[in-house]
Design a protein around this motif. Structure first.
Motif, PDB file in Angstrom:
ATOM      1  N   LYS A 106      45.860  77.499  46.974  1.00 22.17           N
ATOM      2  CA  LYS A 106      47.189  77.974  46.369  1.00 22.17           C
ATOM      3  C   LYS A 106      48.493  77.495  46.790  1.00 22.17           C
ATOM      4  CE  LYS A 106      48.260  82.349  47.264  1.00 22.17           C
ATOM      5  NZ  LYS A 106      48.732  83.875  47.304  1.00 22.17           N
ATOM      6  N   ILE A 128      39.424  92.514  41.123  1.00 24.77           N
ATOM      7  CA  ILE A 128      40.062  91.607  40.017  1.00 24.77           C
ATOM      8  C   ILE A 128      41.422  91.383  40.459  1.00 24.77           C
ATOM      9  CG2 ILE A 128      40.833  91.287  37.744  1.00 24.77           C
ATOM     10  CD1 ILE A 128      37.489  91.334  38.461  1.00 24.77           C
ATOM     11  N   PRO A 129      42.275  92.504  40.902  1.00 18.06           N
ATOM     12  CA  PRO A 129      43.821  91.934  41.349  1.00 18.06           C
ATOM     13  C   PRO A 129      43.812  91.323  42.694  1.00 18.06           C
ATOM     14  CG  PRO A 129      43.284  94.590  41.358  1.00 18.06           C
ATOM     15  CD  PRO A 129      41.989  93.982  40.520  1.00 18.06           C
ATOM     16  N   LYS A 132      42.872  87.998  42.006  1.00 16.53           N
ATOM     17  CA  LYS A 132      44.251  87.356  41.207  1.00 16.53           C
ATOM     18  C   LYS A 132      45.230  87.056  42.171  1.00 16.53           C
ATOM     19  CE  LYS A 132      46.652  86.411  37.520  1.00 16.53           C
ATOM     20  NZ  LYS A 132      46.486  85.329  36.733  1.00 16.53           N
ATOM     21  N   LYS A 133      45.315  87.878  43.224  1.00 15.28           N
ATOM     22  CA  LYS A 133      46.214  87.449  43.956  1.00 15.28           C
ATOM     23  C   LYS A 133      46.100  86.474  45.121  1.00 15.28           C
ATOM     24  CE  LYS A 133      49.709  90.120  46.852  1.00 15.28           C
ATOM     25  NZ  LYS A 133      50.322  91.553  47.518  1.00 15.28           N
ATOM     26  N   THR A 136      43.035  83.085  41.806  1.00 14.75           N
ATOM     27  CA  THR A 136      41.964  82.788  40.825  1.00 14.75           C
ATOM     28  C   THR A 136      42.379  83.048  39.569  1.00 14.75           C
ATOM     29  OG1 THR A 136      39.483  83.057  40.399  1.00 14.75           O
ATOM     30  CG2 THR A 136      40.851  85.020  40.513  1.00 14.75           C
ATOM     31  N   SER A 137      41.632  82.494  38.573  1.00 13.26           N
ATOM     32  CA  SER A 137      42.106  82.420  37.103  1.00 13.26           C
ATOM     33  C   SER A 137      40.924  82.807  36.336  1.00 13.26           C
ATOM     34  CB  SER A 137      42.433  80.907  36.429  1.00 13.26           C
ATOM     35  OG  SER A 137      41.143  80.250  36.503  1.00 13.26           O
ATOM     36  N   ARG A 138      39.683  82.765  36.927  1.00 18.76           N
ATOM     37  CA  ARG A 138      38.510  83.417  36.333  1.00 18.76           C
ATOM     38  C   ARG A 138      37.682  84.121  37.468  1.00 18.76           C
ATOM     39  NH1 ARG A 138      34.727  79.644  32.830  1.00 18.76           N
ATOM     40  NH2 ARG A 138      36.901  78.972  31.960  1.00 18.76           N
ATOM     41  N   CYS A 157      40.405  92.629  33.830  1.00 21.10           N
ATOM     42  CA  CYS A 157      40.564  91.215  33.734  1.00 21.10           C
ATOM     43  C   CYS A 157      41.805  90.849  32.927  1.00 21.10           C
ATOM     44  CB  CYS A 157      39.040  90.325  33.532  1.00 21.10           C
ATOM     45  SG  CYS A 157      38.116  90.489  34.995  1.00 21.10           S
ATOM     46  N   TYR A 160      45.437  91.614  34.043  1.00 24.11           N
ATOM     47  CA  TYR A 160      45.481  90.466  34.921  1.00 24.11           C
ATOM     48  C   TYR A 160      45.384  88.985  34.588  1.00 24.11           C
ATOM     49  CZ  TYR A 160      46.134  94.242  38.265  1.00 24.11           C
ATOM     50  OH  TYR A 160      46.179  95.509  38.978  1.00 24.11           O
ATOM     51  N   ASN A 161      45.198  88.792  33.218  1.00 30.30           N
ATOM     52  CA  ASN A 161      45.027  87.542  32.671  1.00 30.30           C
ATOM     53  C   ASN A 161      43.970  86.663  33.487  1.00 30.30           C
ATOM     54  OD1 ASN A 161      45.596  85.311  30.744  1.00 30.30           O
ATOM     55  ND2 ASN A 161      47.341  84.506  32.276  1.00 30.30           N
ATOM     56  N   VAL A 162      42.960  87.241  33.536  1.00 26.46           N
ATOM     57  CA  VAL A 162      41.617  86.656  34.447  1.00 26.46           C
ATOM     58  C   VAL A 162      40.425  86.604  33.506  1.00 26.46           C
ATOM     59  CG1 VAL A 162      39.892  86.735  36.313  1.00 26.46           C
ATOM     60  CG2 VAL A 162      42.556  87.366  36.897  1.00 26.46           C
TER      61      VAL A 162
END
Length: 766
Positions: A106, A128-129, A132-133, A136-138, A157, A160-162
């Protein structure tokens, strides 16, 4: 359905990757020779990876690289070199387990797309969040989840656009991935380092219920559950199998491709799945996905089931008993089918090339003209491409610093690399005795590299900055590590009367719906520090969050990243527990910077040398467990059905809350392992020996703020528990005088209290 469905295939070697591509995979995940969780796969070289990416993209297929192991401190320098090369490719994503790896990607390699590995044991909405922080994208969800749980996580997901991945076919682990230490505890062969020894597939002495492979679970297959997974919002259907060959990969990918396309086109499942039985399988189960955990998930044979299936199917089709000759004919027909599959796959992939692209550089120029370089690429499966670049300055006459072929070879030889085969450096049309500033040659080289790299500038190699290792925050205690204690029995609250040590209270893995018992208990005992377990699924995660929100303790220890995220959001200080398996400084830094973590337990999987140079972040405490049961694996499946037997045909919520059985199994080497199930806990398997490490107190007290002892009795089975108050007093005396020799009365007393113990992990490491 309004989202794209991705079919994600395994690729253990080049032929398997080619087979996946030609069979219609949308993406393939593969690993290099190191840093991936399938060291037993053939894997590929970096040069092969470059060719594979080029080939895959010609077929509109993506390539994801597995870097899904925990990372040791000394490895980050070489990891930065690898990532510096990967960032200059068109790789589509990297699959990561280690929190420290997330941190450096990152920060230093933001153009690399990060995917969270199944080794992160992602099973609740709070994780998940957190991921994400980290960047990760998936997320590849835990294989133990059912459709209802997958749907709930996928909804989060989407917020959070995951993207979500779910394993739809291949081998199943009986243990939660990322929480299996079945052989690292004895010989350092950790699944978290890609060296799983598959103890779950081993033969054991016949159990009371009559089984010789009591941990061996059938293969996973959601072949007929694709509509339900689509409705659940899953993006990627992932096939397991990086130790499988091209025949297996092509058959499975082709079968799923046809099933997915048929359903999307007709709204019906068009394939019967019989081809899946013609390649390696242990029979199939979708019990995790359907939330129906029963004994039929197990199979008493870890080897290939394809012959057994073929014979069974033939018997089912016949109205009378079949002869030995007929059975032999069925088996021979199956072998013929396997040979035909192999021949078909060989024919399909033989024209697919990952060879380097031939490259020719032709230099030309004359006095008062720019230096011109004509670049030509050719190759099997790509069209010839030619472009030219020119210098800004004009060529000048010079006898001393003229540009000759030797100078050009020195400057441009780096184009003979992982992607290109530099066939020729042609200088026939470059007049002699001419010169140009060397910085112009560098500019030409960079311009060529950028054009060959699809007009993207080459990113320079990253050198990771040296981390600062901060001292302990309390200088008065810098030379002394404190004692901390873990309990789980409410009666053990009485131990607060015999010690001033920090006392953690282990909360359960499972709760009755609407349970508020532990809210009142923790409020009544404010000295106890709540300790959250590694696995909290569905309503059990919700109950754990309720405890956080209503008790609002000053500090917690959590082994679950979902709880870590929630604690940070509530402003509650948190310590990363030992089952987050922290092995390096960058993981500490990520948790500190992104989630205001107050401290962390260092993994018991690593040895003294591997932890010695870990850098402490500022105002951060380090912990280590010196006495605990050695967990080998934790499962959502029942271990008693195959060992001592169980009257219930399947696991239900009551099993989780009320069962507290214990037994043992013994392998063919005569080594026994304790099976233990606490009320409201997951079935687990433990070493017979306890972990007891007194050496680290003298070796590394300057590194650690606290050494923990586990007094929960979990994993002890029917063994008598040592006197807990006496254990505490002996450990406190040991810590107050850490330089005691092996013959000291304190060490002798502790060895007597814990007669079956080992600290082999502290010496073996990973």
């Amino acid at each position: 359905m309004d989202h794209k469905i991705e079919l994600l295939a395994p690729g253990g070697d080049v032929d398997a990757i080619k087979a996946a591509i030609i069979a219609g995979a949308d993406a393939v995940y593969c690993g290099l020779d190191t840093l991936n969780a399938r060291n037993r796969a053939a894997n590929i070289s970096f040069e092969q990876l470059i060719g594979i990416i080029r080939l895959a993209h010609q077929y509109e297929c993506q390539i994801f690289l597995t870097l899904n192991v925990i990372i040791l401190e000394r490895e980050f320098k070489s990891i930065a070199k690898l990532l510096s090369k990967l960032v200059n490719t068109t790789l589509d994503g990297v699959i990561v387990q280690d929190i420290g790896m997330f941190n450096i990607i990152k920060k230093h390699f933001p153009t690399l797309d990060i995917h969270a590995s199944t080794q992160l044991t992602t099973h609740n909405i709070g994780q998940i969040p957190f991921l994400k922080k980290l960047g990760t994208s998936r997320v590849n969800l835990s294989r133990e989840l059912n459709l209802r749980e997958i749907t709930a996580i996928t909804e989060v997901c989407n917020e959070y656009n995951v993207l979500t991945e779910v394993f739809v076919h291949g081998s199943l682990c009986v243990a939660f991935s990322g929480l299996c230490y079945s052989t690292s505890a004895s010989v350092g062969n950790s699944g978290n380092r890609g060296r799983c020894s598959q103890a779950c597939r081993e033969e054991y002495e016949t159990t009371p219920s009559g089984h010789n492979f009591p941990l061996n679970i059938k293969d996973n297959s959601a072949f007929f559950d694709l509509p339900a997974l689509i409705d659940a919002g899953v993006h990627s259907f992932k096939i397991e199998g990086r130790i499988k060959g091209a025949n297996y990969v092509h058959t499975v990918v082709d079968s799923f491709r046809k099933q997915i396309d048929g359903f999307l086109n007709t709204g019906e499942l068009t394939q019967d799945g019989e081809r899946l039985y013609k390649v390696f399988n242990r029979d199939f189960s979708n019990a995790f996905l359907r939330g129906d955990l029963n004994q039929s998930m197990f199979i008493d044979n870890p080897r290939d089931n394809s012959k057994v299936h073929a014979v069974s199917k033939f018997k089912a089709d016949e109205s009378q008993a079949i002869s030995v000759v007929q059975i032999q004919d069925v088996e021979q027909n199956l072998q013929t089918d396997k040979n035909d599959i192999e021949a078909e796959v060989v024919e399909k992939i033989k024209h697919l090339s990952i060879e380097k692209v031939p490259l020719t550089l032709s230099f030309s120029g004359q006095l008062e003209q720019p230096l011109t370089v004509t670049v030509t690429t050719t190759g099997f499966s790509i069209e010839q491409n030619t472009f030219t670049v020119q210098s800004t300055s004009l060529l000048r006459a010079s006898d001393n610093a003229s540009i000759d072929k030797a100078t050009i070879e020195k400057r441009f030889k780096s184009f003979n690399n992982a992607e290109f085969l530099l066939n020729e450096l042609n200088c026939d049309k470059l007049n002699a005795g001419l010169s140009i500033p060397f910085k112009e040659l560098t500019a030409l080289k960079n311009q060529i590299a950028s054009t060959l790299n699809n007009a993207v500038d080459i990113i320079p190699e990253v050198t990771l900055p040296k981390l600062v290792s901060y001292p302990k925050s309390d200088t008065a205690k810098a030379s002394k590590a404190e004692l901390s204690i873990l309990i789980c029995d409410e009666a053990d609250v009485a131990l607060t009367e015999v010690t001033d040590a920090d006392i953690y209270f282990k909360l359960p893995d499972a709760y009755k719906r609407g349970c508020t018992k532990y809210v009142g208990f923790l409020r009544d005992n404010p000295r106890l520090i709540p300790w959250f377990p590694a696995v909290l699924i569905g309503k059990d995660y919700d109950a754990a969050v309720t405890i956080l929100e209503q008790v609002k303790p000053e500090l917690i220890v959590t082994n679950n990243t979902g709880i870590a995220y929630k604690a940070n959001a509530l402003g509650i200080k948190w310590i990363a527990g030992p089952f987050l398996n922290t092995t390096n400084s960058y993981a500490l830094l990520a948790m500190k910077e992104d989630f205001d973590c107050s401290g962390a337990f260092i993994s018991n999987e690593i040895n003294a040398m591997q932890m010695k140079h870990i850098a402490r972040p500022e105002n951060f405490k380090l912990f280590y467990s010196i006495y605990h049961p050695i967990l080998l694996m934790t499962s959502r499946q029942c271990f008693f059905q195959q060992s001592v037997g169980c009257e219930k045909p399947r696991i239900d919520n009551g099993c989780m809350l009320s069962c507290d059985k214990s037994t043992s199994i013994t392998n063919l080497k005569g080594v026994s392992f304790a099976i233990d199930k606490q009320k409201a806990g997951y079935p687990s398997i433990y070493n017979q020996d306890q972990f007891l490490n007194m050496e680290i107190i003298e070796d590394l007290s300057d590194l650690f703020d606290s050494f923990m002892i586990d007094l929960t009795n979990i994993g002890a089975g029917d063994k008598a528990s040592p006197d807990k108050a006496l254990l505490i007093s002996q450990f406190e005396e040991l810590l107050s005088n850490k330089s005691q020799d092996e013959a000291s009365p304190v060490k002798q007393q502790l060895n007597n209290l814990v007669p079956e113990s080992t600290n082999i992990q502290y010496h073996n490491g990973l």
